[in-house]
Structures are given as C-alpha cells and as structure tokens.
Design a protein around this motif. Structure first.
Motif, mmCIF file in Angstrom:
data_model
loop_
_atom_site.group_PDB
_atom_site.id
_atom_site.type_symbol
_atom_site.label_atom_id
_atom_site.label_comp_id
_atom_site.label_asym_id
_atom_site.label_seq_id
_atom_site.Cartn_x
_atom_site.Cartn_y
_atom_site.Cartn_z
ATOM 1 N N ILE A 193 9.101 1.098 17.711
ATOM 2 C CA ILE A 193 8.517 -0.241 17.611
ATOM 3 C C ILE A 193 7.067 -0.176 18.056
ATOM 4 C CG2 ILE A 193 8.651 -2.628 18.391
ATOM 5 C CD1 ILE A 193 11.720 -1.969 18.837
ATOM 6 N N LEU A 194 6.187 -0.535 17.140
ATOM 7 C CA LEU A 194 4.757 -0.503 17.408
ATOM 8 C C LEU A 194 4.277 -1.932 17.595
ATOM 9 C CD1 LEU A 194 2.117 1.608 15.703
ATOM 10 C CD2 LEU A 194 1.809 -0.844 15.682
ATOM 11 N N ARG A 195 3.555 -2.170 18.662
ATOM 12 C CA ARG A 195 2.958 -3.491 18.907
ATOM 13 C C ARG A 195 1.451 -3.332 18.940
ATOM 14 N NH1 ARG A 195 7.599 -3.901 21.886
ATOM 15 N NH2 ARG A 195 8.932 -5.619 21.244
ATOM 16 N N GLU A 196 0.811 -4.136 18.116
ATOM 17 C CA GLU A 196 -0.643 -4.102 18.029
ATOM 18 C C GLU A 196 -1.159 -5.474 18.438
ATOM 19 O OE1 GLU A 196 -3.969 -2.679 14.792
ATOM 20 O OE2 GLU A 196 -1.970 -3.161 14.090
ATOM 21 N N ILE A 197 -2.001 -5.510 19.447
ATOM 22 C CA ILE A 197 -2.565 -6.772 19.923
ATOM 23 C C ILE A 197 -4.064 -6.714 19.691
ATOM 24 C CG2 ILE A 197 -2.905 -8.290 21.917
ATOM 25 C CD1 ILE A 197 -0.350 -6.900 23.115
ATOM 26 N N SER A 198 -4.576 -7.702 18.962
ATOM 27 C CA SER A 198 -6.018 -7.736 18.728
ATOM 28 C C SER A 198 -6.525 -9.161 18.883
ATOM 29 C CB SER A 198 -6.364 -7.201 17.329
ATOM 30 O OG SER A 198 -6.065 -8.164 16.348
ATOM 31 N N ASP A 199 -7.808 -9.271 19.195
ATOM 32 C CA ASP A 199 -8.381 -10.605 19.347
ATOM 33 C C ASP A 199 -8.556 -11.280 17.988
ATOM 34 O OD1 ASP A 199 -10.427 -8.955 18.486
ATOM 35 O OD2 ASP A 199 -11.718 -9.295 20.218
ATOM 36 N N GLN A 200 -8.437 -10.528 16.890
ATOM 37 C CA GLN A 200 -8.586 -11.116 15.559
ATOM 38 C C GLN A 200 -7.270 -11.637 15.010
ATOM 39 O OE1 GLN A 200 -10.349 -7.595 13.721
ATOM 40 N NE2 GLN A 200 -12.223 -8.756 13.398
ATOM 41 N N TRP A 201 -6.176 -10.869 15.175
ATOM 42 C CA TRP A 201 -4.910 -11.219 14.529
ATOM 43 C C TRP A 201 -3.802 -11.580 15.497
ATOM 44 C CZ3 TRP A 201 -7.040 -6.256 13.103
ATOM 45 C CH2 TRP A 201 -7.890 -6.327 11.992
#
Length: 77
Positions: free
Chosen positions: A26-34
C-alpha cells in the motif's frame, strides 16, 4: 506484521510511504497539490511499473541523484 517504508519526505505535506501488509503493498502519497492518494499493489513488479511511470527519468535531467535515491528507496521495499 506491517512493514513501513518512508520513501521521501520534504515536509509534512510532500511525502510518500509504502506499507507491506501480507501480500498487499500500500503506497500513500501526500502532496500539497492533490492531498492524499493511496494505491494498492499485489506485487513488487506492479509497484515498480507504477513508480517508473510516476517518476519518469527524463523529468530529473540534471538531478539524476534525486531520481536514483527515489528508485533505490522503492527497491528496498
């Protein structure tokens, strides 16, 4: 047993983690854009295929070291 890998972290809004939960990755990607995006993979080759599309080497021209660091972090998973 859950094994968690931090791929990169620039600040609390730009980071990526990977958790191995049994047969799931499980990959979690946190960005200020999305915001937060989560992806589930059933194999490491599927994960690496996604990684190569998400981080095309051409986008890191002149900054190959950062690309290598990201790829090496994923290979540790």
């Amino acid at each position: 047993m859950i094994k968690k890998h931090e791929i990169y972290k620039k600040d609390k809004w730009n980071m990526m983690t990977v958790e191995v939960q049994g047969k799931y990755i499980i990959l979690r990607e946190i960005s200020d854009q999305w915001g937060e995006e989560s992806h589930t993979f059933l194999s490491r080759p599927a994960l690496m295929d996604w990684v190569k599309r998400r981080f095309p080497k051409e986008e890191y021209a002149g900054n190959e070291a950062e690309w290598d660091d990201i790829m090496n972090a994923f290979k540790q998973v």
